[in-house]
Design an enzyme around this catalytic site. Structure first.
Site, mmCIF file in Angstrom:
data_model
loop_
_atom_site.group_PDB
_atom_site.id
_atom_site.type_symbol
_atom_site.label_atom_id
_atom_site.label_comp_id
_atom_site.label_asym_id
_atom_site.label_seq_id
_atom_site.Cartn_x
_atom_site.Cartn_y
_atom_site.Cartn_z
ATOM 1 N N HIS A 101 -84.085 -42.688 -20.844
ATOM 2 C CA HIS A 101 -85.410 -42.328 -20.345
ATOM 3 C C HIS A 101 -85.234 -40.974 -19.651
ATOM 4 C CE1 HIS A 101 -85.454 -46.781 -20.025
ATOM 5 N NE2 HIS A 101 -86.746 -46.712 -20.240
ATOM 6 N N ASP A 104 -83.723 -41.279 -16.302
ATOM 7 C CA ASP A 104 -82.325 -41.731 -16.186
ATOM 8 C C ASP A 104 -81.389 -40.540 -16.055
ATOM 9 O OD1 ASP A 104 -83.308 -44.248 -16.890
ATOM 10 O OD2 ASP A 104 -82.693 -44.057 -18.992
#
Ligand code: XLS
Ligand code: NI
Ligand code: NI
Length: 439
Positions: A101, A104
């Site tokens: 993501h 992340d």
């Protein structure tokens, strides 16, 4: 360059007689199964969020995970350390892909401009590292559910500013996915759903979700991103009613809005079971609708009603999943992403290796069993015979559209008896057991 997983070298295939927990027993990347190597069939990916962001925190307690980067305090230094750790980890495991993501890989800043700058900085580090690595990006996605602004959803939020924010975020995440050579882009609903109709305009929310996806398709074309767009169904959690309930629901939604040609599915095993389906069911529904894109490989606990994201070790599931994948012609752009986290009690760094090895071996074995099942064709033959009645006579007429209710009534009035045959479920289950035990 620092080494994060010290004392662990490249994981080797040692075969089924090995007792070494840091070796593969079944996953032999270069072994050819049919027309491809195991590595090409399985296309494993490491999930950045669980492996490098997961702490083992749960609603009852703080994180337990011990990680080699835990003493790094500056958020951008930490983000860079995790990039290094990711490549070291994937290379040591021999996993060809990773997935992330946007949030992340780089921490969110106070505003979007700053956040995007941070992303650019980390993307440059990743890109640079990719030059000397066989590891590629399977897919990128957006985290449009964690930040409090997404409290009521992203594209289905009642607040148009939040819709806009999510759009800006996907735009950027798609750009960086393209920049890093990502082969797919995933939309998982996040908080796209609702808790109560007492405060929800369901029709507007669904229309908006479709508007959002259409914008994504347009932007994808505009920037020439040739990755596959994927939707990941999930029935509940975090919201009570997630709009992307299951594959059938998503396919219906896409068709309603004329988007079915643009998206395929990213099927997650644990989401299938939360929807009260088997993993195999979801894969089959996707496959027969030409929508099987990729897989989030994990497993749930059938005694628990939430997304436990455990590493997949159930051989029945991995076998039947690979049976579906092979039947559908194998992965093209998709793969098996370990959307799985080590248990809170498995807190040592080495557990990350043990867990991935367990999952990779379970899928390698599943692949070989499924391949043998398909080669022998016993199940296919049984199914073919079971539907024989549609090959000739009245069945053939039904399939060819030659008869309607009147002709069928006439046929039945002349029919003496209806004779059914046994479904032989237990025989077939025993046959499956035999394949799993002996292949
Ligand atoms: C959550 C989802 C999520 C997606 C990516 O349940 O599985 O991890 O795979 O956003
Ligand atoms: Ni997932
Ligand atoms: Ni999930």
């Amino acid at each position: 360059m620092s080494e994060y997983f010290k004392g662990i070298s490249k994981i080797q295939y040692e075969g089924k007689d090995s007792d070494n927990p840091l070796a593969f027993k079944y996953y032999n990347p270069d072994e050819v199964v049919g027309d491809k190597t195991m590595k090409e069939h399985l296309r494993f990916a490491v999930a950045y969020w669980h492996t490098f962001q997961g702490t083992g925190a749960d609603p009852f307690g703080v994180g337990t995970a011990q990680r080699p980067w835990e003493n790094i305090t500056d958020p951008m230094d930490l983000a860079k350390a995790k990039v290094e750790a990711n490549f070291e980890f994937c290379e040591k495991l021999g996993v060809p892909f990773f997935c992330f993501h946007d949030r992340d890989i780089a921490p969110e800043a106070d505003n979007l401009r700053e956040t995007n700058k941070r992303l650019d900085e980390i993307v440059a580090v990743i890109k640079d590292r990719m030059k000397n690595s066989p590891v590629k990006l399977l897919w990128g996605t957006t985290n449009a559910f964690g930040n409090p602004r997404f409290v009521h959803g992203a594209s289905t939020s009642p607040n148009a500013d939040v819709f806009a924010y999510a759009a800006a975020q996907v735009k950027k995440a798609m750009e960086i996915t393209k920049e890093l050579g990502g082969q797919n882009y995933v939309f998982w609903g996040g908080r796209e759903g609702y808790e109560t109709l007492l405060n929800t305009d369901m029709k507007l929310e669904l229309d908006n979700m479709a508007r959002f996806l259409r914008m994504a398709v347009e932007y994808k074309k505009e920037i020439g991103f040739d990755g596959q767009l994927l939707i990941e169904p999930k029935p509940k959690e975090p919201t009570k009613h997630q709009y992307d309930f299951d594959t059938a629901t998503v396919i219906g939604f896409l068709r309603t809005y004329g988007l079915e040609k643009e998206f395929k599915m990213n099927i997650e095993a644990n989401h299938a079971t939360l929807a009260a389906h088997t993993f195999q069911h979801e894969l089959r529904v996707a496959a027969i609708n030409n929508a099987l894109g990729s897989i989030d490989a994990n497993q749930g606990d059938l005694l628990l009603g939430w997304d436990t994201d455990q590493f997949p070790t159930n051989l029945y599931d991995t076998t039947l999943a690979m049976y579906e994948v092979l039947k559908a012609g194998g992965f093209t752009k998709g793969g098996l992403n370990f959307d799985s986290k080590v248990r809170r009690g498995s807190f040592e760094p080495v557990d990350l290796f043990y867990a991935h090895i367990a999952g990779m071996d379970a899928f390698a074995r599943g692949l070989k069993v499924a391949y043998k099942m398909l080669q022998d064709g016993k199940f296919e033959k049984f199914i073919e015979e079971r539907y024989q009645s549609y090959k000739t006579g009245i069945g053939k007429d039904i399939v060819e559209g030659k008869v309607g209710f009147k002709e069928l009534e006439k046929y039945v009035l002349e029919l003496e008896t209806v004779k059914n045959t046994s479904g032989r479920q237990e025989v077939l289950e025993a046959m499956l057991n035999k394949y799993i035990i002996e292949s």
